[in-house]
Design an enzyme around this catalytic site. Structure first.
Site, short mmCIF file in Angstrom:
data_model
loop_
_atom_site.label_atom_id
_atom_site.label_comp_id
_atom_site.label_asym_id
_atom_site.label_seq_id
_atom_site.Cartn_x
_atom_site.Cartn_y
_atom_site.Cartn_z
N GLY A 108 -23.41 11.95 -6.32
CA GLY A 108 -24.32 12.15 -5.31
C GLY A 108 -25.55 11.70 -4.67
O GLY A 108 -26.13 12.66 -3.78
N LYS A 109 -25.33 10.03 -4.83
CA LYS A 109 -26.25 9.58 -3.69
C LYS A 109 -25.69 9.51 -2.00
O LYS A 109 -26.19 9.70 -1.52
CB LYS A 109 -26.87 8.12 -4.66
CG LYS A 109 -28.17 8.31 -5.11
CD LYS A 109 -27.95 6.81 -5.77
CE LYS A 109 -28.67 6.80 -7.04
NZ LYS A 109 -28.18 7.66 -8.54
N ASP A 160 -15.87 2.35 -4.37
CA ASP A 160 -16.19 2.40 -6.17
C ASP A 160 -15.31 1.95 -6.81
O ASP A 160 -13.61 1.34 -6.71
CB ASP A 160 -16.75 3.69 -7.40
CG ASP A 160 -16.75 3.37 -8.44
OD1 ASP A 160 -17.02 2.99 -9.15
OD2 ASP A 160 -18.65 3.71 -8.49
N ARG A 210 -12.82 6.89 -10.65
CA ARG A 210 -14.14 7.13 -11.03
C ARG A 210 -13.96 7.90 -8.85
O ARG A 210 -14.83 8.96 -8.59
CB ARG A 210 -15.16 6.16 -10.79
CG ARG A 210 -15.25 6.06 -11.61
CD ARG A 210 -16.24 4.45 -12.44
NE ARG A 210 -17.23 4.69 -11.82
CZ ARG A 210 -18.64 4.53 -11.69
NH1 ARG A 210 -18.32 6.20 -13.58
NH2 ARG A 210 -19.53 5.13 -11.00
N ASP A 215 -26.75 0.63 -6.72
CA ASP A 215 -26.84 1.33 -7.90
C ASP A 215 -26.24 1.31 -9.03
O ASP A 215 -24.66 2.09 -8.84
CB ASP A 215 -26.49 3.30 -7.58
CG ASP A 215 -27.20 3.92 -8.86
OD1 ASP A 215 -27.88 3.64 -8.99
OD2 ASP A 215 -27.25 4.45 -8.56
N CYS A 246 -30.62 3.50 -13.48
CA CYS A 246 -31.38 4.85 -14.43
C CYS A 246 -31.45 4.12 -16.02
O CYS A 246 -31.52 4.86 -16.99
CB CYS A 246 -30.75 6.03 -14.37
SG CYS A 246 -28.29 5.53 -15.01
#
Length: 463
Positions: free
Chosen positions: A265-266, A283, A288, A332, A387
């Protein structure tokens, strides 16, 4: 329970005494044993997560926690990130017709209003300015002010909050050790001084368009549709997830590294700016990375313009090659994913057999942040995000990483204080008071605008 069973048996005995004959084939079964009624309820992963958060976050966030907890247990809101590589103008028009708010337009309007107000105040007597400032604190009248002594065991220095016990020293304790209990095993040390600078400027990329429904409106976006170009028209994501991308303050022709990019998403938001000369998405696992590629394929299609500026890699980010450097780095990191932990039992960090993995998260996060800073050019920007609401995984990791970078690699970093910048996003997210945080900002979930949680910390590499 046992009284019910006793009554059931008594009735059965009476039936037998009067000579009632049961039809052939009828089998009398014992009533099913209910663990809940017997007081033997087994906790689920969600139950363990809630117990942990109530104890830890309830102490740390004080009277902000009940409303945050309620929001996390409620359906989250989303924003629609408009896909520049689809029917861009048509999608924007449709979203506006649905009554959605353009985040970029609202941000620019809010910033210009605050700028005009600041200029007006600067031309007024000091006593009137102080009166206005005092009057403007109504939003935080009942906000809990946080201090280190609320989460650090009595008798320890405040710096204990920012140190951790290696998981090798926790062997044998995994079955009962909780995250906040790590404080009890930390020896007090001298506070490590970290330089902070005010970060007041944030450029919102003009092509980055995202829409949300107004505050209090719980309407849902319809599923994305295929455009005439074969790509999906918008991407649904948590609006708070845009904050780390915006904090990078992207500029044209820069090189950008998304160190832990999946699910994508980012990375997709970064590409929507059409700014990067190079974006490297990395990643650690093939599964993933496959998910990341699927997202990019769905929204970027076969367009050659972005393929020339994008690289996808599969590697352990902790071992990133420091000889390759970037202007901007997004870190992130994997975290407890608090909203997922209280909503889903599957893939939950509070599963019993993942206890040690959860306890070791701060070490992993710190190593990833160190790798991100080392991959950044001197003068470049690094944004660390989670998050999670955990002060250990947030401010604690930032402190530990900066200290390690100085002591091990002799790399100096500066924390960019974004407390002024995020004020322009109060229409979108509820933020914890700056008095509660040292190195970053936390977007707290709220019933009226249920985005987050999201922690962001902005760093600048000096040398």
């Amino acid at each position: 329970m046992f009284a019910r069973q006793s009554c059931y048996i008594t009735k059965l005995q009476k039936i037998c005494q009067v000579g009632v004959n049961f039809p052939q084939g009828v089998i009398i079964k014992r009533q099913k044993f209910d663990k809940r009624e017997a007081g033997l309820f087994v906790k689920t992963n969600i139950d363990r997560a809630l117990d942990h958060f109530d104890d830890f976050y309830g102490t740390f966030y004080g009277n902000l926690w009940p409303s945050t907890r309620l929001a996390m247990l409620s359906a989250p809101k989303h924003c629609a990130l408009v896909n520049y590589y689809a029917d861009y103008e048509k999608t924007i028009k449709k979203l506006k017709e649905m009554g959605c708010i353009d985040i970029q337009e609202f941000y620019e309007e809010t910033r210009s209003k605050k700028t005009r107000k600041r200029r007006t105040l600067s031309n007024r007597p000091t006593d009137l300015i102080e009166e206005d400032i005092g009057a403007g604190t109504g939003d935080n009248e009942n906000v809990q002010v946080f201090t280190d002594d609320r989460v650090v065991s009595p008798g320890q220095a405040s710096s204990a909050l920012f140190n951790f016990v290696p998981t090798t020293k926790l062997k044998g304790m995994e079955d009962w050790l909780e995250e906040e209990d790590q404080f009890k095993y930390v020896k007090p040390t001298q506070d490590f001084v970290i330089e902070k600078q005010v970060d007041e400027h944030l450029d919102f990329p003009p092509l980055l368009k995202a829409f949300v429904f107004p505050r209090g409106d719980i309407s849902r976006f319809p599923p994305p549709k295929r455009s005439s170009l074969g790509t999906s028209n918008y991407y649904l994501m948590d609006a708070a997830s845009l904050l780390p991308v915006l904090a990078l303050n992207l500029q044209p022709t820069e090189s950008v590294l998304d160190l832990c990019a999946a699910p994508g998403g980012k990375s997709l938001a970064i590409l929507q700016t059409v700014y990067p000369n190079l974006l490297v998405c990395n990643d650690i696992t093939i599964s993933r990375v496959v998910r990341l590629k699927d997202v990019l394929k769905q929204y970027l299609g076969q367009t050659q313009s972005w393929k020339e500026h994008l690289e996808i890699r599969t590697s352990n980010a902790i071992d990133w090659n420091e000889f390759e450097s970037f202007n901007k780095v997004l870190v992130d990191v994997p975290c407890t994913n608090d909203r997922h932990s209280v909503m889903e039992n599957d893939n939950n960090y509070f599963r019993k057999d993942r206890m040690k993995e959860r306890i070791s998260l701060p070490e992993t996060q710190s190593a990833l942040l160190c790798a991100g800073v080392r991959a950044c050019k001197p003068g470049g920007t690094i944004v660390y995000s989670t998050c999670s609401l955990s002060p250990i995984q947030n401010d604690g990791v930032v402190h530990m990483a900066i200290k390690q970078l100085k002591e091990v690699y002799n790399i100096d970093t500066v924390v960019k204080d974004m407390s002024m910048t995020v004020k322009h996003f109060k229409f979108l997210c509820r933020f914890a008071p700056s008095s509660s945080l040292r190195y970053g900002q936390v977007a707290l979930p709220s019933i009226v605008n249920n985005f987050g949680p999201m922690y962001i910390s902005k760093l600048q590499r000096v040398n």
